[in-house]
Scaffold this active site. Structure first.
Site, PDB file in Angstrom:
ATOM      1  N   LYS A  66       0.810  -1.224   0.000  1.00 36.27           N
ATOM      2  CA  LYS A  66       0.000   0.000   0.000  1.00 36.27           C
ATOM      3  C   LYS A  66       0.841   1.270   0.000  1.00 36.27           C
ATOM      4  O   LYS A  66       0.468   2.266  -0.628  1.00 36.27           O
ATOM      5  CB  LYS A  66      -0.972  -0.011   1.185  1.00 36.27           C
ATOM      6  CG  LYS A  66      -2.061  -1.066   1.054  1.00 36.27           C
ATOM      7  CD  LYS A  66      -3.060  -0.992   2.190  1.00 36.27           C
ATOM      8  CE  LYS A  66      -4.119  -2.084   2.065  1.00 36.27           C
ATOM      9  NZ  LYS A  66      -5.143  -1.984   3.120  1.00 36.27           N
ATOM     10  N   ASP A 104     -10.329   2.018   2.536  1.00 37.18           N
ATOM     11  CA  ASP A 104     -10.410   1.240   3.771  1.00 37.18           C
ATOM     12  C   ASP A 104     -11.253   1.935   4.845  1.00 37.18           C
ATOM     13  O   ASP A 104     -12.096   1.301   5.491  1.00 37.18           O
ATOM     14  CB  ASP A 104      -9.006   0.973   4.328  1.00 37.18           C
ATOM     15  CG  ASP A 104      -8.245  -0.070   3.511  1.00 37.18           C
ATOM     16  OD1 ASP A 104      -8.905  -0.938   2.907  1.00 37.18           O
ATOM     17  OD2 ASP A 104      -7.008  -0.011   3.477  1.00 37.18           O
ATOM     18  N   GLY A 128      -3.413   0.031  17.805  1.00 34.35           N
ATOM     19  CA  GLY A 128      -2.448  -0.053  16.723  1.00 34.35           C
ATOM     20  C   GLY A 128      -2.176   1.305  16.110  1.00 34.35           C
ATOM     21  O   GLY A 128      -2.990   2.230  16.218  1.00 34.35           O
ATOM     22  N   ALA A 129      -1.018   1.427  15.437  1.00 35.31           N
ATOM     23  CA  ALA A 129      -0.649   2.708  14.827  1.00 35.31           C
ATOM     24  C   ALA A 129       0.017   2.501  13.475  1.00 35.31           C
ATOM     25  O   ALA A 129       0.801   3.331  13.029  1.00 35.31           O
ATOM     26  CB  ALA A 129       0.278   3.483  15.770  1.00 35.31           C
ATOM     27  N   ALA A 132      -2.942   0.248   8.622  1.00 31.08           N
ATOM     28  CA  ALA A 132      -4.373  -0.073   8.690  1.00 31.08           C
ATOM     29  C   ALA A 132      -5.125   0.981   9.494  1.00 31.08           C
ATOM     30  O   ALA A 132      -6.226   1.397   9.124  1.00 31.08           O
ATOM     31  CB  ALA A 132      -4.568  -1.456   9.306  1.00 31.08           C
ATOM     32  N   ASN A 152      -0.838   2.108  21.215  1.00 31.45           N
ATOM     33  CA  ASN A 152       0.079   1.226  20.509  1.00 31.45           C
ATOM     34  C   ASN A 152       1.173   0.785  21.479  1.00 31.45           C
ATOM     35  O   ASN A 152       1.441   1.451  22.482  1.00 31.45           O
ATOM     36  CB  ASN A 152       0.695   1.980  19.325  1.00 31.45           C
ATOM     37  CG  ASN A 152       1.522   1.093  18.425  1.00 31.45           C
ATOM     38  OD1 ASN A 152       1.023   0.096  17.914  1.00 31.45           O
ATOM     39  ND2 ASN A 152       2.774   1.437  18.229  1.00 31.45           N
ATOM     40  N   ALA A 155       4.401   3.925  22.310  1.00 34.21           N
ATOM     41  CA  ALA A 155       3.562   5.090  22.595  1.00 34.21           C
ATOM     42  C   ALA A 155       3.870   6.256  21.665  1.00 34.21           C
ATOM     43  O   ALA A 155       2.958   6.955  21.200  1.00 34.21           O
ATOM     44  CB  ALA A 155       3.736   5.515  24.051  1.00 34.21           C
ATOM     45  N   TYR A 217     -10.660 -11.154  10.143  1.00 36.55           N
ATOM     46  CA  TYR A 217     -11.837 -12.014  10.152  1.00 36.55           C
ATOM     47  C   TYR A 217     -11.401 -13.446   9.868  1.00 36.55           C
ATOM     48  O   TYR A 217     -10.287 -13.696   9.393  1.00 36.55           O
ATOM     49  CB  TYR A 217     -12.864 -11.557   9.103  1.00 36.55           C
ATOM     50  CG  TYR A 217     -12.415 -11.769   7.677  1.00 36.55           C
ATOM     51  CD1 TYR A 217     -12.717 -12.947   6.994  1.00 36.55           C
ATOM     52  CD2 TYR A 217     -11.655 -10.802   7.018  1.00 36.55           C
ATOM     53  CE1 TYR A 217     -12.281 -13.147   5.691  1.00 36.55           C
ATOM     54  CE2 TYR A 217     -11.223 -10.993   5.717  1.00 36.55           C
ATOM     55  CZ  TYR A 217     -11.539 -12.171   5.058  1.00 36.55           C
ATOM     56  OH  TYR A 217     -11.101 -12.385   3.784  1.00 36.55           O
ATOM     57  N   GLY A 238     -13.963  -8.106  10.580  1.00 35.74           N
ATOM     58  CA  GLY A 238     -13.659  -7.240   9.448  1.00 35.74           C
ATOM     59  C   GLY A 238     -14.149  -7.713   8.100  1.00 35.74           C
ATOM     60  O   GLY A 238     -13.798  -7.097   7.081  1.00 35.74           O
TER      61      GLY A 238
END
Length: 274
Positions: A66, A104, A128-129, A132, A152, A155, A217, A238
């Protein structure tokens, strides 16, 4: 004449995108051929340009390409610029240039809408960071939540990510220990589910009536969703996001937005019977 599209990834054999877009094409009466292509890890740009030269009209892009897709585009949508990543490539009218977009975040928000999840005025926690998460923050903030907290393992990475989006709404970032209080929606954008692991989170996380959303998923609920469900949250995986982001890509390519519910149902049934 049948227009060619594809999804690029590595690996890619597991992709549901060809099945999804075949269903969209049948539903809308659009003549397209959609395939899965495993691009070499060291030459994604070459794979895309070969596809263009062979008459390809557009592509979806999944891990790990991506960011590389973002880099090769001649023009970018505002939301792709924000995300720093592209999952949808569109060949320009000149047959030579490439436009990049990301669907997305729209896919996530639309799937939440289909599950009757209210975002406006609510407290949202995002785990998360990585790419996505970066791709979904703009549409989440556009929905008008009371606040968004990104946490995350590192940090500083979460704090830096939040800073990039602070002009769009109330958003902060920190380590997992910053996830205090209760949240109406918790979105797992980490890869922990792939390894069957759970991020270090308190069991007091979920407000009454909260939703737990995992971008991953599978045939069975992820460990995160099983944990959240045991604490009273509504679990959502997802799969719907996958179909909704695909529908947005299809709209960008063909000018028609396909209906998604029957496609989601078919994919879910297929997962459960294998």
């Amino acid at each position: 004449m049948t227009d060619r599209y594809c999804v690029f990834g590595n690996p890619i054999s597991h992709s549901k995108s060809p099945v999804i877009h075949a269903a969209f094409a049948e539903q809308t009466g659009e003549a397209i051929d959609y395939s899965a292509i495993e691009a070499p890890l060291d030459d994604f740009a070459g794979a895309w340009h070969r596809f263009m030269a062979e008459g390809g009209r557009g592509a979806n892009v999944t891990v790990p390409f991506k960011e590389q897709a973002f880099a090769l585009c001649d023009t970018l949508s505002d939301r792709a610029l924000r995300a720093g990543a592209v999952n949808t490539l569109i060949v320009g009218a000149d047959q030579d240039s490439t436009h990049g977009d990301t669907t997305d975040g729209v896919g996530l928000v639309r799937d939440l809408f289909h599950h009757d999840v209210v975002l406006k005025g609510r407290r949202i926690l995002v785990l998360g960071a990585g790419g996505a998460v970066r791709g979904v923050l703009e549409p989440l903030l556009a929905a008008g939540p009371a606040s968004v907290l990104v946490v995350n393992r590192t940090a500083a990475k979460a704090a830096a990510l939040a800073a990039d989006f602070q002009d769009l709404g109330t958003i902060q970032g920190g380590g997992f220990e910053a996830a205090t209080g209760q949240f109406d929606l918790v979105v797992n954008g980490t890869s922990a589910s792939l390894a069957g692991e759970l991020p270090p989170l308190p069991e007091t996380l979920f407000a009454p009536g909260a939703t737990a959303y995992d971008m991953m998923y599978g045939a069975e609920p992820t460990v995160f969703l099983r944990w959240a469900s045991g604490l009273g949250a509504m679990p959502v995986d997802g799969l719907g996001m996958l179909v909704e982001q695909a529908a947005e890509s299809f709209l960008l390519w063909r000018g028609k937005r396909p209906l998604t519910e029957s496609v989601k149902y078919g994919l879910r049934l297929d997962l459960q019977t294998k």
